[in-house]
Design an enzyme around this catalytic site. Structure first.
Site, PDB file in Angstrom:
ATOM      1  N   TYR A 122       0.889  -1.037   0.065  1.00  0.00           N
ATOM      2  CA  TYR A 122       0.111   0.097   0.075  1.00  0.00           C
ATOM      3  C   TYR A 122       1.034   1.265  -0.099  1.00  0.00           C
ATOM      4  O   TYR A 122       0.612   2.556   0.277  1.00  0.00           O
ATOM      5  CB  TYR A 122      -1.196  -0.322   1.142  1.00  0.00           C
ATOM      6  CG  TYR A 122      -1.778  -0.514   1.437  1.00  0.00           C
ATOM      7  CD1 TYR A 122      -2.433  -1.315   0.179  1.00  0.00           C
ATOM      8  CD2 TYR A 122      -1.456  -2.122   2.194  1.00  0.00           C
ATOM      9  CE1 TYR A 122      -3.865  -2.900   0.096  1.00  0.00           C
ATOM     10  CE2 TYR A 122      -2.562  -3.245   2.128  1.00  0.00           C
ATOM     11  CZ  TYR A 122      -3.561  -3.849   1.348  1.00  0.00           C
ATOM     12  OH  TYR A 122      -4.628  -4.054   1.078  1.00  0.00           O
TER      13      TYR A 122
ATOM     14  N   HIS B 180      -9.456   0.476  -5.072  1.00  0.00           N
ATOM     15  CA  HIS B 180      -8.499  -0.036  -4.003  1.00  0.00           C
ATOM     16  C   HIS B 180      -6.810   0.296  -4.218  1.00  0.00           C
ATOM     17  O   HIS B 180      -6.493   0.921  -5.465  1.00  0.00           O
ATOM     18  CB  HIS B 180      -8.291  -1.585  -5.095  1.00  0.00           C
ATOM     19  CG  HIS B 180      -9.846  -2.149  -4.629  1.00  0.00           C
ATOM     20  ND1 HIS B 180     -10.338  -2.505  -2.775  1.00  0.00           N
ATOM     21  CD2 HIS B 180     -10.877  -2.753  -4.940  1.00  0.00           C
ATOM     22  CE1 HIS B 180     -11.543  -2.638  -3.103  1.00  0.00           C
ATOM     23  NE2 HIS B 180     -12.561  -2.738  -4.309  1.00  0.00           N
TER      24      HIS B 180
END
Length: 147
Positions: free
Chosen positions: A22, A99
């Site tokens: 991430y 996402h």
């Protein structure tokens, strides 16, 4: 024009949680970038992060009559969030799924989204840029009259 931004479970840990997937950008930094882009696009954002699905569902319900669109990163609810799926389908405005990672390129169980059939489109795999691209896209769709 009011756009909702919903961040699902564990996204408050962006910047700390699995930075190899991430990155190191925090949720506060993502929200700040979104707010800056919203000002540029002349839209209002109302954001929420919750680790509880019901809070996200309640947030959508509370804004059913005053929002024109929404961005939703369902996070861990992507694969099993039936109530969130149903709430999204009940909204009279377009919703985009967001996402940071490409869920299709991760573990096989992550690749199926129960949320995707309920949304107008999905933006994924671009890190924090996924959110910004989704906001630009959603505002463009709304300005083109596509509810």
């Amino acid at each position: 024009m009011k756009i909702l931004v919903l961040h699902g479970p564990n996204l408050n840990l962006f910047g700390r949680r699995e930075p190899h997937i991430y990155g190191t950008t925090t949720l506060a930094e993502i929200d700040a970038r979104l707010q800056a882009l919203a000002r540029e696009l002349e839209v209002e954002l109302d954001t929420i992060q919750s680790n509880h699905e019901g809070v996200l569902v309640d947030f959508l319900h509370a804004h059913i009559d005053d929002a024109q669109g929404a961005l939703v990163n369902p996070a861990g609810l992507t694969q099993h969030g039936v109530p969130l799926h149903d709430a999204i389908k009940a909204m009279p405005f377009p919703v985009l799924e967001v996402h940071m990672s490409n869920i299709a390129a991760r573990e096989p169980w992550r690749s199926h989204s129960i949320i995707s059939p309920a949304v107008r489109g999905t933006v994924q795999g671009l890190g924090p840029q996924s959110y910004l691209a989704a906001l630009r896209g959603l505002v463009g769709v709304l300005r083109d009259g596509g509810r």
